[in-house]
Design an enzyme around this catalytic site. Structure first.
Site, PDB file in Angstrom:
ATOM      1  N   GLU A  45     -32.918 -37.425 -56.006  1.00 39.89           N
ATOM      2  CA  GLU A  45     -34.306 -37.469 -56.460  1.00 39.89           C
ATOM      3  C   GLU A  45     -35.068 -36.251 -55.973  1.00 39.89           C
ATOM      4  OE1 GLU A  45     -36.272 -38.779 -58.420  1.00 39.89           O
ATOM      5  OE2 GLU A  45     -36.225 -40.951 -58.450  1.00 39.89           O
ATOM      6  N   ASP A  46     -36.152 -35.931 -56.678  1.00 42.53           N
ATOM      7  CA  ASP A  46     -37.043 -34.883 -56.207  1.00 42.53           C
ATOM      8  C   ASP A  46     -38.036 -35.447 -55.202  1.00 42.53           C
ATOM      9  OD1 ASP A  46     -38.321 -36.403 -58.161  1.00 42.53           O
ATOM     10  OD2 ASP A  46     -39.257 -34.708 -59.162  1.00 42.53           O
ATOM     11  N   ASP A  91     -42.256 -41.643 -54.216  1.00 41.31           N
ATOM     12  CA  ASP A  91     -43.664 -42.019 -54.038  1.00 41.31           C
ATOM     13  C   ASP A  91     -43.720 -43.501 -53.666  1.00 41.31           C
ATOM     14  OD1 ASP A  91     -45.478 -39.745 -54.674  1.00 41.31           O
ATOM     15  OD2 ASP A  91     -44.428 -39.762 -56.577  1.00 41.31           O
ATOM     16  N   PHE A  94     -51.142 -34.777 -54.250  1.00 42.23           N
ATOM     17  CA  PHE A  94     -50.528 -34.459 -55.540  1.00 42.23           C
ATOM     18  C   PHE A  94     -49.820 -33.119 -55.403  1.00 42.23           C
ATOM     19  CE2 PHE A  94     -49.832 -33.434 -59.845  1.00 42.23           C
ATOM     20  CZ  PHE A  94     -49.809 -34.636 -60.534  1.00 42.23           C
ATOM     21  N   ASP A 111     -43.891 -31.727 -61.574  1.00 44.36           N
ATOM     22  CA  ASP A 111     -44.802 -31.178 -62.572  1.00 44.36           C
ATOM     23  C   ASP A 111     -46.126 -31.906 -62.612  1.00 44.36           C
ATOM     24  OD1 ASP A 111     -44.748 -32.874 -65.598  1.00 44.36           O
ATOM     25  OD2 ASP A 111     -43.622 -33.588 -63.866  1.00 44.36           O
ATOM     26  N   ARG A 137     -43.215 -26.895 -62.932  1.00 49.73           N
ATOM     27  CA  ARG A 137     -41.885 -27.252 -62.439  1.00 49.73           C
ATOM     28  C   ARG A 137     -41.141 -26.038 -61.878  1.00 49.73           C
ATOM     29  NH1 ARG A 137     -40.273 -32.422 -63.904  1.00 49.73           N
ATOM     30  NH2 ARG A 137     -41.144 -33.227 -65.839  1.00 49.73           N
TER      31      ARG A 137
END
Length: 183
Positions: free
Chosen positions: A103-104, A107, A156, A163, A169
């Site tokens: 995963e990037d 959250d 954020f 993105d 990105r």
């Protein structure tokens, strides 16, 4: 894209390109050592994990196969519908295989929790999670994540695969997006 090309859209850089590459190298070695000669399959979660997956794979001392999943958990706008849909499923049978979800960012953990449960229902040998970023303050469910690159604040962030409205990105760093962009 370099941070200076973002102008006023980037509030600040949280993690540099060098820090990202160093940490992914460490994680790659940890993953390699963890499986100690056993084959494992990397499963990237599209679209955000593309850059993480590419650089992680290049840091391995040997070869590792990969596959991709794409899921959606959003109904309209930015509010989750609570329903996860598979947009692109694996091409690989994972029965009796070690699986590492790549995963990037984590959250809330809700979608990743669903992905993990879905993959575990397919009878792999094991399922582990690797993420570049984790936001502990945003967690709504506990996620057992074996490899974490960086814990970050609940801001954020964009860059390195992350993105906003399909932009940023390709930023080489992780940075906080200025509020005027998404307000």
């Amino acid at each position: 894209m370099d941070a200076e090309h973002m102008g006023a859209d980037l509030e600040r850089v949280l993690i540099s390109e060098e820090e990202i590459q160093r940490r992914l190298g460490e994680i790659a070695q940890d993953i390699w050592d963890h499986y100690a000669g056993e084959e494992f399959l990397l499963v990237g979660v599209l679209k955000g994990a593309v850059l993480v997956m590419a650089d992680l794979m290049r840091a391995f001392p040997g070869s590792a196969p990969m596959d991709w999943m794409a899921v959606s958990s959003y109904g309209s706008g930015t509010k989750s519908s609570g329903v996860v849909r598979i947009l692109k499923d694996l091409d690989t049978d994972i029965t009796d295989r070690h699986v590492v979800i790549v995963e990037d960012i984590i959250d809330s953990g809700l979608t990743l929790s669903w992905i993990r449960a879905n993959l575990e229902s397919r009878h792999p040998k094991s399922v582990e999670i690797c993420t570049l970023l984790r936001k502990p303050d945003a967690a709504k469910v506990a996620i057992d994540c074996r490899w974490v690159g960086f814990d970050i604040p609940n801001d954020f962030v964009v860059g390195y695969g992350l993105d906003y409205d399909e932009r940023y990105r390709n930023l080489r760093v992780i940075g906080t997006l200025a509020p005027h962009v998404y307000s």
